[in-house]
Each structure stands twice: as C-alpha cells, then as structure tokens.
Design a protein around this motif. Structure first.
Motif, PDB file in Angstrom:
ATOM      1  N   SER A  95       0.815  -1.215   0.000  1.00 11.26           N
ATOM      2  CA  SER A  95       0.000   0.000   0.000  1.00 11.26           C
ATOM      3  C   SER A  95       0.849   1.264   0.000  1.00 11.26           C
ATOM      4  O   SER A  95       0.470   2.291  -0.577  1.00 11.26           O
ATOM      5  CB  SER A  95      -0.932   0.005   1.218  1.00 11.26           C
ATOM      6  OG  SER A  95      -1.839  -1.068   1.163  1.00 11.26           O
ATOM      7  N   SER A  96       2.005   1.175   0.663  1.00 12.02           N
ATOM      8  CA  SER A  96       2.882   2.353   0.740  1.00 12.02           C
ATOM      9  C   SER A  96       3.804   2.481  -0.473  1.00 12.02           C
ATOM     10  O   SER A  96       4.597   3.412  -0.556  1.00 12.02           O
ATOM     11  CB  SER A  96       3.733   2.282   2.014  1.00 12.02           C
ATOM     12  OG  SER A  96       4.660   1.207   1.940  1.00 12.02           O
ATOM     13  N   GLY A  97       3.707   1.516  -1.406  1.00 10.68           N
ATOM     14  CA  GLY A  97       4.530   1.585  -2.611  1.00 10.68           C
ATOM     15  C   GLY A  97       5.832   0.812  -2.516  1.00 10.68           C
ATOM     16  O   GLY A  97       6.614   0.785  -3.472  1.00 10.68           O
ATOM     17  N   ASP A  98       6.073   0.169  -1.388  1.00 11.35           N
ATOM     18  CA  ASP A  98       7.309  -0.607  -1.220  1.00 11.35           C
ATOM     19  C   ASP A  98       7.059  -2.031  -1.723  1.00 11.35           C
ATOM     20  O   ASP A  98       6.906  -2.976  -0.946  1.00 11.35           O
ATOM     21  CB  ASP A  98       7.734  -0.616   0.246  1.00 11.35           C
ATOM     22  CG  ASP A  98       9.150  -1.140   0.453  1.00 11.35           C
ATOM     23  OD1 ASP A  98       9.689  -1.762  -0.488  1.00 11.35           O
ATOM     24  OD2 ASP A  98       9.719  -0.934   1.546  1.00 11.35           O
ATOM     25  N   THR A  99       7.031  -2.183  -3.039  1.00  8.12           N
ATOM     26  CA  THR A  99       6.708  -3.474  -3.634  1.00  8.12           C
ATOM     27  C   THR A  99       7.764  -4.532  -3.339  1.00  8.12           C
ATOM     28  O   THR A  99       7.444  -5.716  -3.236  1.00  8.12           O
ATOM     29  CB  THR A  99       6.547  -3.334  -5.156  1.00  8.12           C
ATOM     30  OG1 THR A  99       7.729  -2.718  -5.700  1.00  8.12           O
ATOM     31  CG2 THR A  99       5.333  -2.473  -5.497  1.00  8.12           C
ATOM     32  N   TRP A 100       8.999  -4.100  -3.198  1.00  7.99           N
ATOM     33  CA  TRP A 100      10.082  -5.056  -2.928  1.00  7.99           C
ATOM     34  C   TRP A 100       9.929  -5.697  -1.551  1.00  7.99           C
ATOM     35  O   TRP A 100      10.056  -6.902  -1.397  1.00  7.99           O
ATOM     36  CB  TRP A 100      11.410  -4.343  -3.059  1.00  7.99           C
ATOM     37  CG  TRP A 100      12.627  -5.181  -2.807  1.00  7.99           C
ATOM     38  CD1 TRP A 100      13.622  -4.923  -1.903  1.00  7.99           C
ATOM     39  CD2 TRP A 100      13.020  -6.386  -3.473  1.00  7.99           C
ATOM     40  NE1 TRP A 100      14.594  -5.891  -1.950  1.00  7.99           N
ATOM     41  CE2 TRP A 100      14.255  -6.806  -2.912  1.00  7.99           C
ATOM     42  CE3 TRP A 100      12.442  -7.164  -4.474  1.00  7.99           C
ATOM     43  CZ2 TRP A 100      14.913  -7.963  -3.329  1.00  7.99           C
ATOM     44  CZ3 TRP A 100      13.107  -8.315  -4.888  1.00  7.99           C
ATOM     45  CH2 TRP A 100      14.323  -8.703  -4.322  1.00  7.99           C
ATOM     46  N   LYS A 101       9.638  -4.887  -0.563  1.00 11.67           N
ATOM     47  CA  LYS A 101       9.444  -5.432   0.780  1.00 11.67           C
ATOM     48  C   LYS A 101       8.242  -6.365   0.805  1.00 11.67           C
ATOM     49  O   LYS A 101       8.282  -7.440   1.422  1.00 11.67           O
ATOM     50  CB  LYS A 101       9.248  -4.296   1.786  1.00 11.67           C
ATOM     51  CG  LYS A 101       9.062  -4.781   3.216  1.00 11.67           C
ATOM     52  CD  LYS A 101       8.920  -3.616   4.185  1.00 11.67           C
ATOM     53  CE  LYS A 101       8.730  -4.123   5.608  1.00 11.67           C
ATOM     54  NZ  LYS A 101       8.592  -2.993   6.585  1.00 11.67           N
ATOM     55  N   ALA A 102       7.178  -5.969   0.132  1.00  7.90           N
ATOM     56  CA  ALA A 102       5.986  -6.814   0.078  1.00  7.90           C
ATOM     57  C   ALA A 102       6.306  -8.144  -0.598  1.00  7.90           C
ATOM     58  O   ALA A 102       5.898  -9.219  -0.133  1.00  7.90           O
ATOM     59  CB  ALA A 102       4.873  -6.095  -0.681  1.00  7.90           C
ATOM     60  N   TYR A 103       7.047  -8.085  -1.687  1.00  5.79           N
ATOM     61  CA  TYR A 103       7.422  -9.292  -2.431  1.00  5.79           C
ATOM     62  C   TYR A 103       8.277 -10.228  -1.582  1.00  5.79           C
ATOM     63  O   TYR A 103       8.018 -11.431  -1.504  1.00  5.79           O
ATOM     64  CB  TYR A 103       8.178  -8.882  -3.692  1.00  5.79           C
ATOM     65  CG  TYR A 103       8.624 -10.040  -4.552  1.00  5.79           C
ATOM     66  CD1 TYR A 103       7.724 -10.686  -5.405  1.00  5.79           C
ATOM     67  CD2 TYR A 103       9.942 -10.484  -4.521  1.00  5.79           C
ATOM     68  CE1 TYR A 103       8.128 -11.753  -6.199  1.00  5.79           C
ATOM     69  CE2 TYR A 103      10.353 -11.550  -5.312  1.00  5.79           C
ATOM     70  CZ  TYR A 103       9.449 -12.184  -6.150  1.00  5.79           C
ATOM     71  OH  TYR A 103       9.849 -13.237  -6.936  1.00  5.79           O
ATOM     72  N   LYS A 104       9.292  -9.697  -0.936  1.00  2.00           N
ATOM     73  CA  LYS A 104      10.167 -10.523  -0.099  1.00  2.00           C
ATOM     74  C   LYS A 104       9.384 -11.193   1.024  1.00  2.00           C
ATOM     75  O   LYS A 104       9.591 -12.377   1.325  1.00  2.00           O
ATOM     76  CB  LYS A 104      11.289  -9.668   0.498  1.00  2.00           C
ATOM     77  CG  LYS A 104      12.348  -9.238  -0.476  1.00  2.00           C
ATOM     78  CD  LYS A 104      13.566  -8.689   0.251  1.00  2.00           C
ATOM     79  CE  LYS A 104      13.216  -7.468   1.074  1.00  2.00           C
ATOM     80  NZ  LYS A 104      14.401  -6.965   1.812  1.00  2.00           N
ATOM     81  N   THR A 105       8.517 -10.433   1.646  1.00  2.00           N
ATOM     82  CA  THR A 105       7.738 -10.979   2.764  1.00  2.00           C
ATOM     83  C   THR A 105       6.857 -12.138   2.311  1.00  2.00           C
ATOM     84  O   THR A 105       6.809 -13.196   2.945  1.00  2.00           O
ATOM     85  CB  THR A 105       6.867  -9.877   3.397  1.00  2.00           C
ATOM     86  OG1 THR A 105       7.702  -8.798   3.843  1.00  2.00           O
ATOM     87  CG2 THR A 105       6.085 -10.420   4.583  1.00  2.00           C
TER      88      THR A 105
END
Length: 343
Positions: free
Chosen positions: A234-244
């Motif tokens: 939601s905050s635009g941090d797609t990389w963190k979301a993907y890793k998680t």
C-alpha cells in the motif's frame, strides 16, 4: 529465495580484522541461506528476539573438543524449558564434513556452517583452529552480544538464561507437545504442522487445548506477515511486500495460506520495482562470488563496488554495497572515490 547481506559481511569483516576495529556488541547478521544451517532452518534476529543464546564456536578436528560434546549436550538438557538456545558454529569446514561430525556425536543443536568464516570474523572471534579450539559468545535477551569470560558453557548458560523470555510459556503446554512448542517458539513452523494437525483432533482435552494454543500462535505470526506485506504494498514498497510473501510458502509449509498470496506475488513480480531489485540482487551475488573467489585488497575491490553502485542505484543491493564501501574507506583512510581517468 534468500536475500543475503553476505557481501557486506564478507568485505567488512576482513577490514575489521586488518585494521583493529571495535568488537561487535550486537549480533552480526546471520546467514539466510538454508545450506548454511543444520538441524534448523535459518535463524534470524527476529526469531531470536528476547531470547538468550549461547554460541559455541568449535574446531571439528580437535579430539578435546569432540570429547566435550556429551558435557555440552547435557548442559543444554539441564536448561530445557528455559528461554535459552544453544547454537554451534563450525567455521572453515564443508557442510558434508560437519554433517558427518554431527551424526557421529549425536548433536541436535542448530549448527551454523560458516565455511568462509564470515560469521566467525563478524563475531570478533579469533580464528578457531587447533591453537584456539573453542570460544563462547552469548546473546542476552536485551540484544547485547558479548564474549563469555571463560570456556565453561554451563556458567555461560546460567548467566544468560535469566535474561531471556518466551512468547508462549511452556508451562501452559502439555509435556507431550513440548517439542512442537519449541519448534514454534523459535519460528520453525513447518516441521510442527503435521503434529499440530493431528493433535487438534485429539480426544484428550489438555492436548487439544495445547495444540489450539500453538496453532493460534502460528496463525498470529502468519497474519502479522500478511499485514506487513499488505502495508508495504500500500505504501509503494513493492520489494518489501514481495520478499515478505516469498518467504511464506517455505516458512509456513504444511499450513493453509490465504489464496491472495499467490495472486499478490504474481502481480508484484511483474512490477518495475521488483524487477529492478531482482536484477540487482542477482548481480550482488555474482559480485560476492567474484570477490570471495580470490585474494583482494581494499583498493582492488573498490572500483568494482563503485561500478555496481552506478549500475544499480536506489536498490537494496546498492545500499548494502554502499555500506560495505563506506566501512572499507573508514577502515583504510587512504581509499576514497576512484578519480576519473582522462579521456
């Protein structure tokens, strides 16, 4: 999929040893690669949060060290039920050799296979050898990482155990489920899945209640990870979301994952941000392999690091390389940005 800080660890520990920087006072990054762990999935600082840990660094070719294992294992057994974990670190040795050693001595502790000695050096432990056969470091519940004053592991455990605390009090769990409780307590969810599923249907009230409590703890961890990924997306941090999300199928193998995990992963993998990070991560591993495969000086690797920063700016991998470069320059003041050449 492992996203490792190995390059930073590899580059900086060598300069620390060479130029006498201060010993580590916090736990160094633990390897994320499963092949570097035996008897346990990769441990993380999050898993070890609030726990007390005794790290035993040992020389596997030393007969004296090997003869101590019955005493070491007995010490760990005496501390069962206490919030303290015993972790062995074997450096400079291949995984197959360590596996044989563990089988021979019936060692069931989590073991870090520190083949390139990165963790040993980052821990500020003098190289383990036949001249320095074992060392002890302890991690307190408050996160302090320190050397133990002598080689008595029992004293180290007695000192550090009271500083740790549990997420789930083992006193609330039936004895029959304690091994499963321990796996869940230390984030080793996958091996506990089958036992939990079976005991959730147990006709014994106490066993069923204990299994439900443990299942609730797993559900809470899974939900926390899903929430973390959702907030990152939601905050635009797609990389963190993907890793998680990428960690979930392995971390929670044997449990039912929300259907949205696969859908979100497919969407995230196609995003420009994740593509950029995956390319940079691949290049980071290649750079680490190249550097670790030969002897190098701070000067010789600096140019490669600067080139990496130019090619992969604003990525997590670039931040790791920049950190390593900064430490390299601090440790060796003569190194600075490579001056441009005249065309």
């Amino acid at each position: 999929m492992a996203f490792s800080r190995s390059l930073v660890l590899f580059l900086t520990v060598s300069t620390q040893a060479a130029f006498g920087q201060e010993p580590a006072k916090t736990l160094p990054s633990l390897p994320a690669a499963p092949q570097q762990w035996l008897n346990s999935p990769p441990l993380t600082t999050e898993i070890l949060k609030d726990k007390a840990v005794v790290f035993w660094y040992f020389e596997e070719t030393c007969p004296t060290c090997e003869a101590k294992w019955p005493e070491l294992l007995e010490t760990a057994k005496k501390h069962e039920g206490e919030p303290v974990l015993f972790v062995a670190v074997c450096s400079g040795t291949s995984r197959p050799t360590v596996e044989q050693y563990l089988r021979r001595n019936k060692i069931d502790w989590p073991v870090l296979v520190d083949t390139d000695r990165s963790f040993e050096k980052a821990s500020d432990v003098r190289e383990i050898s036949l001249q320095n056969i074992h060392q002890i470091k302890v991690l307190s519940g408050d996160g302090t990482f320190a050397e133990h004053g002598n080689f008595e592991i029992g004293e180290a455990a007695d000192k550090v155990a009271p500083t740790g605390k549990w997420k789930i009090d083992p006193k609330e769990i039936p004895v029959a489920l304690r091994p499963t409780w321990q796996q869940i307590e230390f984030g080793n969810f996958a091996p506990a899945a089958a036992v939990l599923k079976r005991n959730l249907a147990s006709p014994k009230e106490d066993i069923k209640a204990g299994a439900e409590k443990l299942q609730g703890a797993v559900d809470a961890e899974l939900q926390a990870a899903m929430t973390q990924a959702s907030e990152a997306k939601s905050s635009g941090d797609t990389w963190k979301a993907y890793k998680t999300l990428m960690e979930l199928p392995t971390r929670f193998k044997g449990y039912t994952l929300p259907a949205t995990v696969g859908i979100d992963l497919k969407e995230l993998k196609g995003s420009e941000g994740v593509k950029k990070e995956l390319n940079a991560d691949k290049a980071l591993h290649a750079l680490k392999q190249k550097v670790s495969g030969s002897k190098f000086s701070p000067k010789s690797v600096q140019g490669q690091m600067e080139k990496f920063l130019e090619q992969y700016p604003d990525t997590e991998a670039a931040a790791e390389v920049q950190e390593a470069l900064s430490r390299l320059q601090t440790a060796a003041p003569g190194t600075g940005p490579t001056p441009p050449t005249n065309q």
